[in-house]
Design a protein around this motif. Structure first.
Motif, PDB file in Angstrom:
ATOM      1  N   PRO A 100     -34.134 -15.755  46.496  1.00 33.42           N
ATOM      2  CA  PRO A 100     -33.461 -16.127  47.751  1.00 33.42           C
ATOM      3  C   PRO A 100     -34.147 -15.559  48.992  1.00 33.42           C
ATOM      4  O   PRO A 100     -34.026 -16.115  50.085  1.00 33.42           O
ATOM      5  N   VAL A 101     -34.858 -14.431  48.832  1.00 34.91           N
ATOM      6  CA  VAL A 101     -35.603 -13.864  49.970  1.00 34.91           C
ATOM      7  C   VAL A 101     -36.683 -14.843  50.434  1.00 34.91           C
ATOM      8  O   VAL A 101     -36.884 -15.056  51.638  1.00 34.91           O
ATOM      9  N   ASP A 102     -37.392 -15.477  49.471  1.00 35.94           N
ATOM     10  CA  ASP A 102     -38.403 -16.476  49.830  1.00 35.94           C
ATOM     11  C   ASP A 102     -37.778 -17.623  50.620  1.00 35.94           C
ATOM     12  O   ASP A 102     -38.332 -18.097  51.625  1.00 35.94           O
ATOM     13  N   ILE A 103     -36.619 -18.077  50.139  1.00 34.43           N
ATOM     14  CA  ILE A 103     -35.929 -19.183  50.819  1.00 34.43           C
ATOM     15  C   ILE A 103     -35.544 -18.771  52.238  1.00 34.43           C
ATOM     16  O   ILE A 103     -35.744 -19.524  53.206  1.00 34.43           O
ATOM     17  N   TYR A 104     -34.994 -17.571  52.387  1.00 33.36           N
ATOM     18  CA  TYR A 104     -34.579 -17.086  53.708  1.00 33.36           C
ATOM     19  C   TYR A 104     -35.760 -17.019  54.668  1.00 33.36           C
ATOM     20  O   TYR A 104     -35.686 -17.458  55.822  1.00 33.36           O
ATOM     21  N   GLN A 105     -36.872 -16.459  54.201  1.00 35.57           N
ATOM     22  CA  GLN A 105     -38.028 -16.291  55.076  1.00 35.57           C
ATOM     23  C   GLN A 105     -38.632 -17.631  55.478  1.00 35.57           C
ATOM     24  O   GLN A 105     -39.027 -17.817  56.636  1.00 35.57           O
ATOM     25  N   LEU A 106     -38.704 -18.597  54.537  1.00 40.35           N
ATOM     26  CA  LEU A 106     -39.166 -19.938  54.906  1.00 40.35           C
ATOM     27  C   LEU A 106     -38.208 -20.588  55.892  1.00 40.35           C
ATOM     28  O   LEU A 106     -38.629 -21.282  56.826  1.00 40.35           O
ATOM     29  N   GLY A 107     -36.917 -20.358  55.691  1.00 40.21           N
ATOM     30  CA  GLY A 107     -35.936 -20.904  56.630  1.00 40.21           C
ATOM     31  C   GLY A 107     -36.130 -20.384  58.031  1.00 40.21           C
ATOM     32  O   GLY A 107     -35.988 -21.122  59.015  1.00 40.21           O
ATOM     33  N   ASN A 108     -36.469 -19.111  58.173  1.00 45.28           N
ATOM     34  CA  ASN A 108     -36.721 -18.547  59.497  1.00 45.28           C
ATOM     35  C   ASN A 108     -37.967 -19.154  60.135  1.00 45.28           C
ATOM     36  O   ASN A 108     -38.043 -19.312  61.361  1.00 45.28           O
TER      37      ASN A 108
END
Length: 523
Positions: A80-88
């Motif tokens: 989920p950290v990868d998803i969050y960072q791409l979202g930013n």
């Protein structure tokens, strides 16, 4: 990304905005024209191999410090950290609200992304042009893109009687690429055609002008019939700016000398494009490009700017008194369609500099006559008075049918105006007074000898709109100050700019030299 096809000439490793590390500016192609573009992740210093989807990790290291679950004591799932960072990353590019933080895993977001792309392809939106709205160096468009519109328009504008600079002729080639046999290639900086193509430091009012230039919305030209310098501004035909600008330039409005809206000399419809038109206006200079030298010069401008706000408001009152009249002559139309500037700010005040700078100024480099050599030969405002001042840019101006008109909106150069709101209606007329007051305050702060107007400026920028003087009261107070200054002889008093960007303050001996005409610090 692999930019080899986008930038065939390549980029310099230490200075990626340059081909050679010396000259700023890139010749590049759009991603769409060379698609597909290959993107890559780099730097796996804190990456890790995960034996299963349930792997937990510890650690705070990350460029993105906003990730909520990062911890050195509480284990968390790295996916989920990868998803969050791409979202930013996506948020920074699109500036939209958070819509992906709730997604449970990467398969969901991949499917959502595919669905969005499918809809965009079906609607034809994938080919729609997008524009960068926050470019720190104001280079949102490649130079070739900024040129394209005006190069295409050049033959048509020439037919209409307007000659663009040589840079915009379809068959133009850079003169710095041609040299006599045995001679080195000249520098692009030796030609005015380099302006806009190569980066250079912006100063004073130039950054605001260059913002308009970089978006392709403005350009200068010469009107062939009288050799007059003019400026084109591309405006949306659906906005209020076009009818307001044309109305303020109508014969009825021009009859009153207090009207200082920039004159519209012509309106040119763009062939094959009903959405935009070109306003043709005289080539003006920002009012602060040349310094004030006497108290009377500032007095003249202050009264001029206040009189126009009073002129607009008086016209509304006269229209209100005659509202029972059933028929409208051209003079009464003049009263019914009056407007509020709403953006009477620093960069929207220009002056006719034709008498002050007989040799003229270059549109892209106002501190130069020819766009190559910096420095102007100019005369003081006092020696050529009166100087004509103008308001420009009516993009957020409004037409007010009565003095009680209320508006909404927070758009303005001056973000300090207290009442600006998208939800609470406010009167636009005190806004004009406040913004002009802030212009006065800034000038008073930058010059020695203008404290005469400090009291009026402070009243004009009162936080409560009701505490500010009305347009009529401000004009009367300004006239009283000027009358007192004339009686005391203060209007001819020499004033000095105490804050000159990129210039060191003048010594006492230098001031004497300037006063005697032996030294011009602006040359």
């Amino acid at each position: 990304m692999d930019h080899s096809r986008m930038v065939p000439k390549g980029t310099h490793f230490r200075r990626p905005s340059s081909h050679d590390g010396i000259t700023s500016g890139l010749t590049w192609r759009s991603r769409w024209s060379v698609r597909p573009v290959q993107y890559y992740f780099i730097d796996f210093g804190i990456s890790m191999r995960c034996p299963s989807q349930d792997t937990k990790v510890l650690g705070l290291l990350s460029q993105d410090k906003t990730v909520p679950e990062l911890s050195e004591s509480v284990p968390y799932n790295p996916f989920p950290v990868d998803i969050y960072q791409l979202g930013n990353v996506f948020k920074r590019l699109t500036k939209v609200s958070d819509f992906i933080s709730f997604l449970p895993h990467s398969l969901t977001i991949v499917q959502l992304c595919k669905d969005l792309i499918f809809r965009a392809e079906k609607s034809g939106e994938t080919t729609r042009r997008i524009w960068r709205v926050n470019s720190p160096h104001f280079r949102a468009l490649s130079f070739s893109e900024r040129l394209a519109f005006w190069v295409d328009m050049q033959p048509f504008l020439l037919h209409r009687g307007y000659r663009l600079r040589p840079r915009y002729e379809p068959n133009w080639s850079p003169p710095w690429l041609h040299a006599s046999p045995g001679r080195p290639l000249p520098s692009p900086l030796d030609f005015e055609e380099h302006l806009g193509a190569f980066g250079r430091p912006l100063r004073g009012s130039e950054w605001f002008l260059n913002l308009a230039l970089q978006t392709g919305g403005m350009l200068d030209a010469v009107r062939i019939c009288d050799n007059r310098k003019v400026v084109f501004k591309k405006v949306n035909t659906a906005d209020e700016e076009l009818p307001i600008a044309m109305f303020l330039s109508s014969e009825a409005m021009r009859r009153d000398p207090r009207n200082c809206a920039v004159p519209v000399l012509d309106v040119i419809l763009i062939p094959g494009d009903d959405d935009y038109a070109l306003l043709v206006m005289p080539h003006l200079l920002h009012f602060h490009q040349l310094p004030f030298r006497r108290v009377g010069e500032f007095c003249e401008m202050a009264l001029r700017l206040l009189e126009v706000t009073n002129f607009y408001f008086e016209s509304i009152r006269r229209a209100d008194d005659q509202s029972s009249v059933p028929t409208l002559t051209s003079d009464r139309i003049f009263f019914f369609l009056i407007q509020s500037v709403r953006d009477a700010c620093w960069y929207n005040i220009m002056m006719d500099h034709s008498k002050m700078v007989p040799k003229g100024t270059h549109f892209c480099l106002p501190s130069s006559h020819d766009g190559v050599r910096n420095g102007l030969t100019w005369k003081s405002r006092w020696s050529v008075r009166p100087v004509q001042y103008y308001f420009i840019d009516f993009g957020i101006s409004v037409r007010c049918p009565s003095p009680d008109t209320k508006v909404l909106g927070v758009l303005a150069q001056d973000k300090t105006t207290p009442e600006l709101s998208n939800t609470v209606p406010y009167s636009p007329f005190p806004v004009d007074i406040y913004q002009i007051g802030n212009v006065f305050k800034r000038i008073i702060k930058e010059y020695e000898g203008l404290t005469l107007f400090a009291g009026l400026a402070e009243k004009m920028v009162s936080k409560e709109p009701k505490e500010r003087p009305t347009a009529h009261e401000a004009v009367q107070q300004c006239k009283d100050l000027i009358a007192n200054a004339e009686v005391s002889g203060e209007t001819t008093q020499r004033i000095w700019r105490v804050k000159i960007p990129y210039f060191t303050p003048l010594t006492f001996s230098e001031r004497l030299a300037v006063a005697s005409g032996l030294y011009n610090p602006m040359n």
